[in-house]
Design an enzyme around this catalytic site. Sequence first.
Site, mmCIF file in Angstrom:
data_model
loop_
_atom_site.group_PDB
_atom_site.id
_atom_site.type_symbol
_atom_site.label_atom_id
_atom_site.label_comp_id
_atom_site.label_asym_id
_atom_site.label_seq_id
_atom_site.Cartn_x
_atom_site.Cartn_y
_atom_site.Cartn_z
ATOM 1 N N ARG A 105 -71.584 -25.544 68.166
ATOM 2 C CA ARG A 105 -72.172 -26.739 67.548
ATOM 3 C C ARG A 105 -73.382 -27.192 68.362
ATOM 4 O O ARG A 105 -73.635 -26.670 69.437
ATOM 5 C CB ARG A 105 -71.130 -27.851 67.435
ATOM 6 C CG ARG A 105 -70.567 -28.301 68.785
ATOM 7 C CD ARG A 105 -69.544 -29.429 68.612
ATOM 8 N NE ARG A 105 -68.913 -29.743 69.886
ATOM 9 C CZ ARG A 105 -67.964 -30.657 70.035
ATOM 10 N NH1 ARG A 105 -67.533 -31.350 69.003
ATOM 11 N NH2 ARG A 105 -67.436 -30.890 71.218
ATOM 12 N N CYS A 109 -82.775 -27.894 67.636
ATOM 13 C CA CYS A 109 -83.782 -28.512 68.490
ATOM 14 C C CYS A 109 -84.215 -29.823 67.826
ATOM 15 O O CYS A 109 -84.576 -29.836 66.646
ATOM 16 C CB CYS A 109 -84.974 -27.569 68.630
ATOM 17 S SG CYS A 109 -86.340 -28.323 69.522
ATOM 18 N N ASN A 143 -73.156 -36.391 66.059
ATOM 19 C CA ASN A 143 -71.996 -36.466 66.954
ATOM 20 C C ASN A 143 -72.450 -36.198 68.380
ATOM 21 O O ASN A 143 -72.997 -35.134 68.673
ATOM 22 C CB ASN A 143 -70.942 -35.417 66.558
ATOM 23 C CG ASN A 143 -69.637 -35.612 67.306
ATOM 24 O OD1 ASN A 143 -68.843 -36.488 66.950
ATOM 25 N ND2 ASN A 143 -69.413 -34.839 68.344
ATOM 26 N N GLU A 144 -72.243 -37.172 69.237
ATOM 27 C CA GLU A 144 -72.485 -37.027 70.677
ATOM 28 C C GLU A 144 -73.811 -36.342 71.007
ATOM 29 O O GLU A 144 -73.848 -35.222 71.522
ATOM 30 C CB GLU A 144 -71.340 -36.253 71.327
ATOM 31 C CG GLU A 144 -70.068 -37.048 71.404
ATOM 32 C CD GLU A 144 -68.952 -36.303 72.147
ATOM 33 O OE1 GLU A 144 -69.082 -35.094 72.398
ATOM 34 O OE2 GLU A 144 -67.951 -36.955 72.468
ATOM 35 N N GLU A 315 -63.524 -42.043 70.088
ATOM 36 C CA GLU A 315 -62.575 -40.962 70.355
ATOM 37 C C GLU A 315 -61.852 -41.289 71.655
ATOM 38 O O GLU A 315 -62.478 -41.341 72.713
ATOM 39 C CB GLU A 315 -63.310 -39.623 70.498
ATOM 40 C CG GLU A 315 -64.068 -39.217 69.251
ATOM 41 C CD GLU A 315 -64.800 -37.882 69.416
ATOM 42 O OE1 GLU A 315 -64.544 -37.158 70.395
ATOM 43 O OE2 GLU A 315 -65.653 -37.581 68.558
ATOM 44 N N TRP A 323 -61.054 -28.939 77.708
ATOM 45 C CA TRP A 323 -62.377 -28.494 78.155
ATOM 46 C C TRP A 323 -62.680 -28.697 79.638
ATOM 47 O O TRP A 323 -63.739 -28.284 80.104
ATOM 48 C CB TRP A 323 -63.466 -29.158 77.306
ATOM 49 C CG TRP A 323 -63.294 -30.636 77.069
ATOM 50 C CD1 TRP A 323 -62.740 -31.203 75.966
ATOM 51 C CD2 TRP A 323 -63.672 -31.720 77.930
ATOM 52 N NE1 TRP A 323 -62.756 -32.578 76.075
ATOM 53 C CE2 TRP A 323 -63.326 -32.915 77.272
ATOM 54 C CE3 TRP A 323 -64.281 -31.802 79.185
ATOM 55 C CZ2 TRP A 323 -63.560 -34.178 77.824
ATOM 56 C CZ3 TRP A 323 -64.514 -33.058 79.739
ATOM 57 C CH2 TRP A 323 -64.150 -34.227 79.057
ATOM 58 N N GLU A 363 -60.610 -25.869 69.576
ATOM 59 C CA GLU A 363 -59.845 -26.950 70.210
ATOM 60 C C GLU A 363 -58.347 -26.860 69.952
ATOM 61 O O GLU A 363 -57.641 -27.867 69.940
ATOM 62 C CB GLU A 363 -60.443 -28.301 69.791
ATOM 63 C CG GLU A 363 -61.822 -28.454 70.391
ATOM 64 C CD GLU A 363 -62.586 -29.706 69.989
ATOM 65 O OE1 GLU A 363 -62.081 -30.460 69.133
ATOM 66 O OE2 GLU A 363 -63.681 -29.903 70.527
ATOM 67 N N GLN A 364 -57.855 -25.633 69.777
ATOM 68 C CA GLN A 364 -56.412 -25.491 69.498
ATOM 69 C C GLN A 364 -55.545 -25.949 70.660
ATOM 70 O O GLN A 364 -54.376 -26.258 70.479
ATOM 71 C CB GLN A 364 -56.077 -24.066 69.082
ATOM 72 C CG GLN A 364 -56.576 -22.994 69.996
ATOM 73 C CD GLN A 364 -56.340 -21.617 69.388
ATOM 74 O OE1 GLN A 364 -55.265 -21.073 69.519
ATOM 75 N NE2 GLN A 364 -57.311 -21.072 68.689
ATOM 76 N N MET A 365 -56.097 -26.028 71.877
ATOM 77 C CA MET A 365 -55.310 -26.490 73.022
ATOM 78 C C MET A 365 -55.498 -27.999 73.274
ATOM 79 O O MET A 365 -55.137 -28.498 74.328
ATOM 80 C CB MET A 365 -55.708 -25.714 74.285
ATOM 81 C CG MET A 365 -55.690 -24.217 74.149
ATOM 82 S SD MET A 365 -54.030 -23.585 73.881
ATOM 83 C CE MET A 365 -53.479 -23.463 75.571
ATOM 84 N N HIS A 366 -56.127 -28.693 72.349
ATOM 85 C CA HIS A 366 -56.428 -30.127 72.510
ATOM 86 C C HIS A 366 -55.401 -30.954 71.755
ATOM 87 O O HIS A 366 -55.250 -30.818 70.541
ATOM 88 C CB HIS A 366 -57.828 -30.390 71.959
ATOM 89 C CG HIS A 366 -58.402 -31.727 72.294
ATOM 90 N ND1 HIS A 366 -57.824 -32.916 71.910
ATOM 91 C CD2 HIS A 366 -59.511 -32.055 72.985
ATOM 92 C CE1 HIS A 366 -58.558 -33.917 72.350
ATOM 93 N NE2 HIS A 366 -59.591 -33.425 73.014
HETATM 94 C C1 GAL Z 1 -65.788 -34.752 71.928
HETATM 95 C C2 GAL Z 1 -66.267 -34.391 70.539
HETATM 96 C C3 GAL Z 1 -65.123 -34.013 69.632
HETATM 97 C C4 GAL Z 1 -64.180 -33.084 70.328
HETATM 98 C C5 GAL Z 1 -63.681 -33.740 71.583
HETATM 99 C C6 GAL Z 1 -62.680 -32.914 72.347
HETATM 100 O O1 GAL Z 1 -66.761 -34.489 72.868
HETATM 101 O O2 GAL Z 1 -66.999 -35.429 69.960
HETATM 102 O O3 GAL Z 1 -65.636 -33.408 68.475
HETATM 103 O O4 GAL Z 1 -64.834 -31.900 70.604
HETATM 104 O O5 GAL Z 1 -64.769 -33.960 72.420
HETATM 105 O O6 GAL Z 1 -62.268 -33.567 73.525
#
Ligand code: GAL
Length: 631
Positions: A105, A109, A143-144, A315, A323, A363-366
């Site tokens: 993602r 630019c 997003n971010e 979030e 991560w 993000e399966q481990m999140h």
């Molecule tokens: C944020 C992001 C989310 C997700 C999350 C995981 O940085 O906005 O989409 O990736 O982290 O912790």
Amino acid sequence: MKRTLGTCYYPEHWPEDIWAEDARRMADLGLTWVRIGEFAWSRLEPAPGDMQFDWLDRAFEVLGAAGLRVVLGTPTATPPRWMLDRYPDMLALDAQGRPRGFGSRRHYCFSHDGYRDEAVRITTALAERYGQHPALGAWQTDNEYGCHDTVISYSDAARDAFRIWLADRYGTADALNRVWGNVFWSMDYTDFDQIDLPNLTVTEPNPSHVMDFRRFCSDQVVRFNAAQVEVIRARSDAPISHNYMGRITEFDHFATGAEMQIATWDSYPLGFLEDRLEATAEHKRRYACQGDPDFQAFHHDLYRSVGHGRWWVMEQQPGPVNWAPHNPAPLPGMARFWTWEAFAHGAEAVCYFRWRQAPFAQEQMHAGLLRPDSAEAAGYAEAARVAAELAQAPEVEQARSPVALIFDYQAAWSWEVQPQGKGCDYFRLVFEIYRGLRKLGLSVDILPPDRRDFTGYRMILAPGLEMPPEGLVDAIAGSGAQALFGPRFGSKTANYAIPVPLPPAISGLSAVVARVETLRPDMPVAVEGGGAVRLWREHLEGQAEVLDRDAAGAPVLLRAGPVQYLGGWPDPAYLARILERLAAASGLETVALPQDIRIRQSGPTRFVFNHGPEAVTFEGQSIPPAGVLRG
Ligand code: GAL
């Protein structure tokens, strides 16, 4: 103000026949908000122009029917694969000139006009379709911004736009040569088209060139965001926000925030501790399952200001993330604790990321509030508890804090351009001072450098502002508050040169920084009375009153009336002495808090938080780990 909870949901990830049950469970849990849509472009427009809004219509329907309010994200952080066929040159390039490829993602630019038009096009389509939808409660752009190091791009699009930006700023190449000091190594230009981006040079590029490039990069983010805000605003009255991140300084968040009604941020306390903080191994071990005691609070206070007083956590980490170098589970109770901490700092809403853990992709481990099998994960019960507590909790008045701390994104860039020593980082300095204030029990407002009204503040700190904007010093000095400037205050002109007369050039303070040096981490310089300066040290000359001297008798801290100037980077012990003395002069009471305790005072309400892994007795009460007291 009603405080509310929410979650981040991805209807496109789940079979449609479970949406209604999900929505019902969200509502039963006591959630108000559901953020959707921010990565869904490939399902909203699978092929150019083939708009597929039916599923999103139905998602709005189902969520709205359950009584939830939707925060709709624009999907521009994830341009679909076909976009690359249309614009092969839309990818950002890293400093080595390598493309930041498709397959995750944020691979665009900010300077690519074609992509910006596409972003505006999809945003317009969404705003037209959902801008007046009864279930819509708010917007999120993209997003971010800046996450994964994505503000700075060395693409051709960035180069071309930078040349135009420079031509607007300087008018002629001669003027630019003069201001940048291009005579230095025969770097003179005769035309703006000769100017490349400041990467791939043999040694350090001209710092004025880099500084302007950093300003330009920030402006490009502001411009990209403003283009979305404009089309949404024309079609919807719902407030617009962006979800900022922790410790991202590559663009001026106050400038993006100026266009929007709410600031939100994404709070991952355990990830940040592991990933984004200079701290000893002992500190990281102690707080591994709770997060740093000050990092979240710092961002709460910062984004309150970016959002003009209105801010959310968009979030909130509810369990282990995926991560950071290590991803432990939070201590039981932390999801509740973090939520209350945000409310104590004035958040309107806290949304948990994410509703259900996805068993597929990156993000399966999140963790989420639900496990992949839809059973409740650990954070679920904590969210339920907060929802129940909120129903009983009294209003908390949002009042001005007694202490103001100036935060300047431009200073972060200027320190990075020429740090002069390893470890010299603007955010780190400001954050250490913030931590020092909090350890004394003080509540803080973090303010932008263009702030001029300091009514009500008793103590104002402006550390590290290398390029203070005009009028700031006078506004602070004339405010009646006790003020602390330095180190490195006013040490660069706006063009990135050393000013003459030499800094800090604070009127009424007879002082000159005659020489600066950086110190090895193992060679701090002791200060008389306790503590030391480290990393950065200034040699001060002048007639100003000397408040502190180093062990050899050289001045470290100067004073003229309510204004103090600090010529070095204080270690925690010396910082505590400086801040205690300043607070005493301001008439503010301080407390030497136990290591794990922090206080947030908001009007008459005082919150006490125990960030430690063990119970702490404070003012006669035992506070359990992850414990929150309200009084
Ligand atoms: C944020 C992001 C989310 C997700 C999350 C995981 O940085 O906005 O989409 O990736 O982290 O912790």
